[in-house]
Design a protein around this motif. Structure first.
Motif, PDB file in Angstrom:
ATOM      1  N   MET A 146       0.835  -1.183   0.000  1.00 49.29           N
ATOM      2  CA  MET A 146       0.000   0.000   0.000  1.00 49.29           C
ATOM      3  C   MET A 146       0.880   1.247   0.000  1.00 49.29           C
ATOM      4  N   GLU A 147       0.607   2.192  -0.895  1.00 53.73           N
ATOM      5  CA  GLU A 147       1.413   3.391  -1.023  1.00 53.73           C
ATOM      6  C   GLU A 147       1.170   4.318   0.155  1.00 53.73           C
ATOM      7  N   LYS A 148       2.282   4.811   0.734  1.00 54.22           N
ATOM      8  CA  LYS A 148       2.170   5.703   1.884  1.00 54.22           C
ATOM      9  C   LYS A 148       1.699   7.072   1.413  1.00 54.22           C
ATOM     10  N   LYS A 149       0.690   7.601   2.098  1.00 49.70           N
ATOM     11  CA  LYS A 149       0.152   8.907   1.738  1.00 49.70           C
ATOM     12  C   LYS A 149       1.062   9.993   2.290  1.00 49.70           C
ATOM     13  N   ILE A 150       1.422  10.954   1.455  1.00 46.70           N
ATOM     14  CA  ILE A 150       2.302  12.032   1.878  1.00 46.70           C
ATOM     15  C   ILE A 150       1.496  13.072   2.651  1.00 46.70           C
ATOM     16  N   ASP A 151       2.085  13.589   3.731  1.00 48.72           N
ATOM     17  CA  ASP A 151       1.423  14.622   4.524  1.00 48.72           C
ATOM     18  C   ASP A 151       1.244  15.881   3.684  1.00 48.72           C
ATOM     19  N   PRO A 152       0.101  16.575   3.837  1.00 49.61           N
ATOM     20  CA  PRO A 152      -0.161  17.781   3.026  1.00 49.61           C
ATOM     21  C   PRO A 152       0.942  18.834   3.149  1.00 49.61           C
ATOM     22  N   GLU A 153       1.438  19.061   4.380  1.00 47.52           N
ATOM     23  CA  GLU A 153       2.467  20.096   4.540  1.00 47.52           C
ATOM     24  C   GLU A 153       3.774  19.718   3.847  1.00 47.52           C
ATOM     25  N   ILE A 154       4.056  18.412   3.812  1.00 49.31           N
ATOM     26  CA  ILE A 154       5.272  17.950   3.129  1.00 49.31           C
ATOM     27  C   ILE A 154       5.122  18.121   1.625  1.00 49.31           C
ATOM     28  N   TYR A 155       3.941  17.785   1.117  1.00 45.00           N
ATOM     29  CA  TYR A 155       3.688  17.955  -0.321  1.00 45.00           C
ATOM     30  C   TYR A 155       3.838  19.425  -0.722  1.00 45.00           C
ATOM     31  N   VAL A 156       3.219  20.318   0.051  1.00 38.97           N
ATOM     32  CA  VAL A 156       3.272  21.746  -0.264  1.00 38.97           C
ATOM     33  C   VAL A 156       4.707  22.259  -0.163  1.00 38.97           C
ATOM     34  N   TYR A 157       5.379  21.871   0.901  1.00 33.36           N
ATOM     35  CA  TYR A 157       6.778  22.278   1.109  1.00 33.36           C
ATOM     36  C   TYR A 157       7.658  21.856  -0.066  1.00 33.36           C
ATOM     37  N   LYS A 158       7.531  20.592  -0.489  1.00 31.58           N
ATOM     38  CA  LYS A 158       8.370  20.099  -1.585  1.00 31.58           C
ATOM     39  C   LYS A 158       8.032  20.786  -2.899  1.00 31.58           C
ATOM     40  N   ASP A 159       6.759  21.020  -3.125  1.00 28.33           N
ATOM     41  CA  ASP A 159       6.347  21.673  -4.364  1.00 28.33           C
ATOM     42  C   ASP A 159       6.849  23.118  -4.408  1.00 28.33           C
ATOM     43  N   LEU A 160       6.680  23.841  -3.308  1.00 29.79           N
ATOM     44  CA  LEU A 160       7.164  25.221  -3.253  1.00 29.79           C
ATOM     45  C   LEU A 160       8.694  25.271  -3.345  1.00 29.79           C
ATOM     46  N   ARG A 161       9.349  24.323  -2.697  1.00 27.66           N
ATOM     47  CA  ARG A 161      10.816  24.284  -2.744  1.00 27.66           C
ATOM     48  C   ARG A 161      11.302  24.106  -4.181  1.00 27.66           C
ATOM     49  N   GLU A 162      10.672  23.185  -4.908  1.00 18.80           N
ATOM     50  CA  GLU A 162      11.076  22.978  -6.295  1.00 18.80           C
ATOM     51  C   GLU A 162      10.868  24.248  -7.119  1.00 18.80           C
ATOM     52  N   LYS A 163       9.756  24.929  -6.900  1.00 20.35           N
ATOM     53  CA  LYS A 163       9.474  26.157  -7.649  1.00 20.35           C
ATOM     54  C   LYS A 163      10.499  27.247  -7.339  1.00 20.35           C
ATOM     55  N   ILE A 164      10.968  27.279  -6.104  1.00 20.54           N
ATOM     56  CA  ILE A 164      12.010  28.249  -5.738  1.00 20.54           C
ATOM     57  C   ILE A 164      13.338  27.854  -6.373  1.00 20.54           C
ATOM     58  N   LEU A 165      13.678  26.575  -6.309  1.00 25.54           N
ATOM     59  CA  LEU A 165      14.968  26.117  -6.833  1.00 25.54           C
ATOM     60  C   LEU A 165      15.085  26.303  -8.337  1.00 25.54           C
ATOM     61  N   VAL A 166      13.995  26.123  -9.066  1.00 23.52           N
ATOM     62  CA  VAL A 166      14.051  26.276 -10.530  1.00 23.52           C
ATOM     63  C   VAL A 166      13.801  27.713 -10.967  1.00 23.52           C
TER      64      VAL A 166
END
Length: 200
Positions: A1-21
């Protein structure tokens, strides 16, 4: 069963990628209510995500104004590259000592695939295979604490690697260098391995 990612982690990673690129620029405001609506999560999740970004110096909190983006600078990139080199030297050296014939065969196979991808200008395929190459070595090294640090900064490493892929000749040289790294691992030649890792 795939582990569900926490909402804050998803948002953090998405925003981080947008900042890095560079999609989010230095000084851009990160408004909690807007982000909560955009990501369809609570403001508490957004606040946690922004605090994670603040810990990595990618966002800062301005009293009475909220959060804003902090630029990922060339100096920060160089610092992270230095960290990666130091940890890779330790990890690859240990991996070279314990690698099985099957492990080496896997590395050669990945290195050959990367070379073919680069020769055919399939850059994104090459980058995905390169990510797998490093993940394989990190996982097999057994160095769980170092691997945890490398995993934490894996997005940074991926962005840095992808910034250098526009020149076909450089890509071919990178593939050659990767084969030299695998050869040094196979020969358990730690000195050459450190030199080659530093030339990436």
């Amino acid at each position: 069963m795939e582990k569900k990612i926490d909402p804050e982690i998803y948002v953090y990673k998405d925003l981080r990628e947008k900042i890095l690129v560079g999609e989010l620029k230095n000084g851009d405001r990160l408004v909690e209510t807007t982000l909560a609506k955009q990501y369809d999560v609570s403001r508490l999740h957004i606040k946690s995500a922004l605090r994670f970004l603040e810990q990595e110096h990618l966002a800062e909190h301005i009293p009475m104004c909220g959060f804003q983006v902090v630029e990922f600078t060339e100096e920060a990139m160089e610092e992270i590259e230095e960290l990666r080199l130091a940890l890779d030297c330790v990890t690859f050296a240990h991996f070279a000592k314990i690698a099985t014939k099957e492990d080496i065969a896997c590395l050669w196979k990945m290195a050959q695939r990367i070379s073919v991808f680069f020769q055919n200008n399939m850059v994104e395929d090459a980058m995905e295979e390169l990510d797998l190459f490093y993940s394989f070595v990190y996982d097999k090294s057994g160095y769980i604490h170092i691997t945890a640090i490398l995993d934490k900064y894996s997005d940074y490493f991926k962005i840095i690697r992808r910034k250098c892929t526009s020149d076909m000749e450089v890509n071919i040289q990178a593939a050659t260098l990767l084969s030299q790294i695998v050869a040094a691992v196979e020969q358990k030649d730690i000195d050459t391995l450190s030199i080659k890792l530093g030339q990436r």
